[in-house]
Design an enzyme around this catalytic site. Sequence first.
Site, short mmCIF file in Angstrom:
data_model
loop_
_atom_site.label_atom_id
_atom_site.label_comp_id
_atom_site.label_asym_id
_atom_site.label_seq_id
_atom_site.Cartn_x
_atom_site.Cartn_y
_atom_site.Cartn_z
N CYS A 1 -0.21 26.50 12.63
CA CYS A 1 1.04 27.27 12.63
C CYS A 1 0.88 28.59 11.89
CB CYS A 1 2.16 26.39 12.06
SG CYS A 1 3.79 27.02 12.43
N HIS B 1 1.89 21.53 15.33
CA HIS B 1 1.52 20.70 14.17
C HIS B 1 0.83 19.41 14.62
CE1 HIS B 1 3.51 22.97 10.96
NE2 HIS B 1 4.28 23.39 11.95
N GLU C 1 -0.59 17.35 12.81
CA GLU C 1 -0.49 16.34 11.74
C GLU C 1 0.75 15.46 11.87
OE1 GLU C 1 0.02 19.54 11.55
OE2 GLU C 1 1.33 20.17 9.93
N SER D 1 12.25 -1.79 -9.04
CA SER D 1 13.43 -2.02 -8.20
C SER D 1 13.21 -3.23 -7.31
CB SER D 1 13.68 -0.79 -7.33
OG SER D 1 12.67 -0.71 -6.34
N GLY D 2 11.95 -3.67 -7.22
CA GLY D 2 11.65 -4.80 -6.34
C GLY D 2 11.23 -4.34 -4.97
N GLY D 3 11.32 -3.04 -4.71
CA GLY D 3 10.87 -2.50 -3.44
C GLY D 3 9.35 -2.37 -3.46
N VAL D 4 8.81 -1.93 -2.31
CA VAL D 4 7.35 -1.85 -2.18
C VAL D 4 6.75 -0.93 -3.24
CG1 VAL D 4 5.49 -1.39 -0.53
CG2 VAL D 4 7.78 -1.89 0.30
#
Length: 519
Positions: free
Chosen positions: A85, A175, A177, A229-232
């Site tokens: 770009c 792009h 990517e 937080s218990g998230g991943v």
Amino acid sequence: MKRLTNIKKILIIDFGSQFTQLIARRVREFGVFSEIVSHTDISNLNHSDLFGIIFSGGPLNVYQNKEIKLNKIIFSLGCPILGICFGHQLISKHYGGKVKSSKIREFGLAKIKKVKNSLLINNFFNKSNFNNVWMSHADHVTKIPKGFKKIASTKDSKYTIIENLKLKRFGVQFHPEVTHTKKGKILLKNFIFNICKAKKNWSSKHQKNTLIQNIKKQVGKEKIICALSGGVDSSVVAQLLNKSVGKQLKCIFVNTGLLRMNEEKQVINTFKKKLKINLIYVNAEKQFLSKLKNISDPEKKRKIIGKLFIKIFEKYAKKIKRVKYLAQGTLYPDLIESKSVTGSKSSKIKSHHNVGGLPKKMKLKLVEPLKLLFKDEVRKLGTELNLSKQIISRHPFPGPGLAIRMPGIITKEKIKILKMADFYFINELKNQNLYKKIWQAYAALLPVKTVGVMGDNRTYEYICLLRAITSTDGMTADYFNFSKNFMQNVSNKIINNIKGINRVVYDVTSKPPSTIELE
Ligand code: XMP
């Protein structure tokens, strides 16, 4: 800028694109190390450390000479350069081509046609020599430099792919990517392996070891608390810390009152009971809801939540005594959409809570080991760290929680309704084996009531919005295509079981133009 390492790499020169980090990780996905540097600082480059160079896109115009501080020495290093770009326009201008503001701006998908063969485009086009690519530009190259060849065009931009094989210079206006460019990875792979002749030298295992070493170095013998937080993300951070500075670690789990149904019980069960992590549970429901009372502005909500989080962590750090560090699971998209990591000019979209809400004079120093990674990279890292599949495959959940899934003011009644709606939706996804096919799904409560009819009676209740998206990294996303049967089923379950909702709608926007969360 200090180089991160002297491992041989593809160097990415950042001109402020929203997608710069995406380029870096695409390269790393191929097992090749990559590093990003700002275009304003390319000092101490060692040619023998480089397989090749990629110029990112960016918001600048190639004629803004004062803003572009790229040292021209980069062009004389002798290794291959791919411009994306803005980078494509910069290469064109540098070698004597012309770039102009285009009458027809190309944003989103564009059809591109091959006109010549090139090493860069092996297997990139279909049999009829077409491909769909993702564009985001207002300027375009109107004349290519001497010695360059046109490889492909679109209807509105003649020089969409160009090359000078002798100089090893390549430019693409689109792009490659982003996942919405079909076979974009193939084009990058061609550049990395066929043109730069790069050798594989990077893996999740490598990444894990590097991160553990970095944490050990940064934290030393000091105490550290981790926002769990218990998230991943925070689970991976906790496990990384456990493996590097385990004895000095305490995890803090804050119940904001804006969590999903039964979440606090699940987190305590997994981390305290199963993983035996040193966990402090803080019930701050009342504090959060009182600070958020009558607040409807999304940015205000985010900042209030972020500030209160930090205040709570600081309070507990004081109680634990002599804590110096706070670790959190900030990911790269959190940073890039709040501000750029390289200090360049990508525009701010949202203040993600673990970034935007931090007070300027925070007493604790931050440890953010995942800040250069994307979700799927974090998941791979989690597997490398032996975390259970159940934790690793959880859908992302934002720090501000249900607050940003409830446009308008936050009330206890709305939270109760929303928790139930989300529960029914997610449960149904799991029952129908759809949960794993979807990158993120949730229910939101819209701040409008509409009229309905139930059992011959008029109702006047909230609208529940369902969102389910497919994505690989959260940077771009598409809505998930449910069957009519599934939609009807979920809608019935929600309306029949929850008093307060009489209408269910499904969000069919992609990102961009929408974001994944509503606020
Ligand atoms: P958006 O809405 O920006 O979301 O398209 C991209 C991804 O980031 C998550 N998200 C957050 N995560 N703190 C977080 O930890 C936040 O403040 C936050 N805001 C959005 C969102 O759920 C999605 O996965």
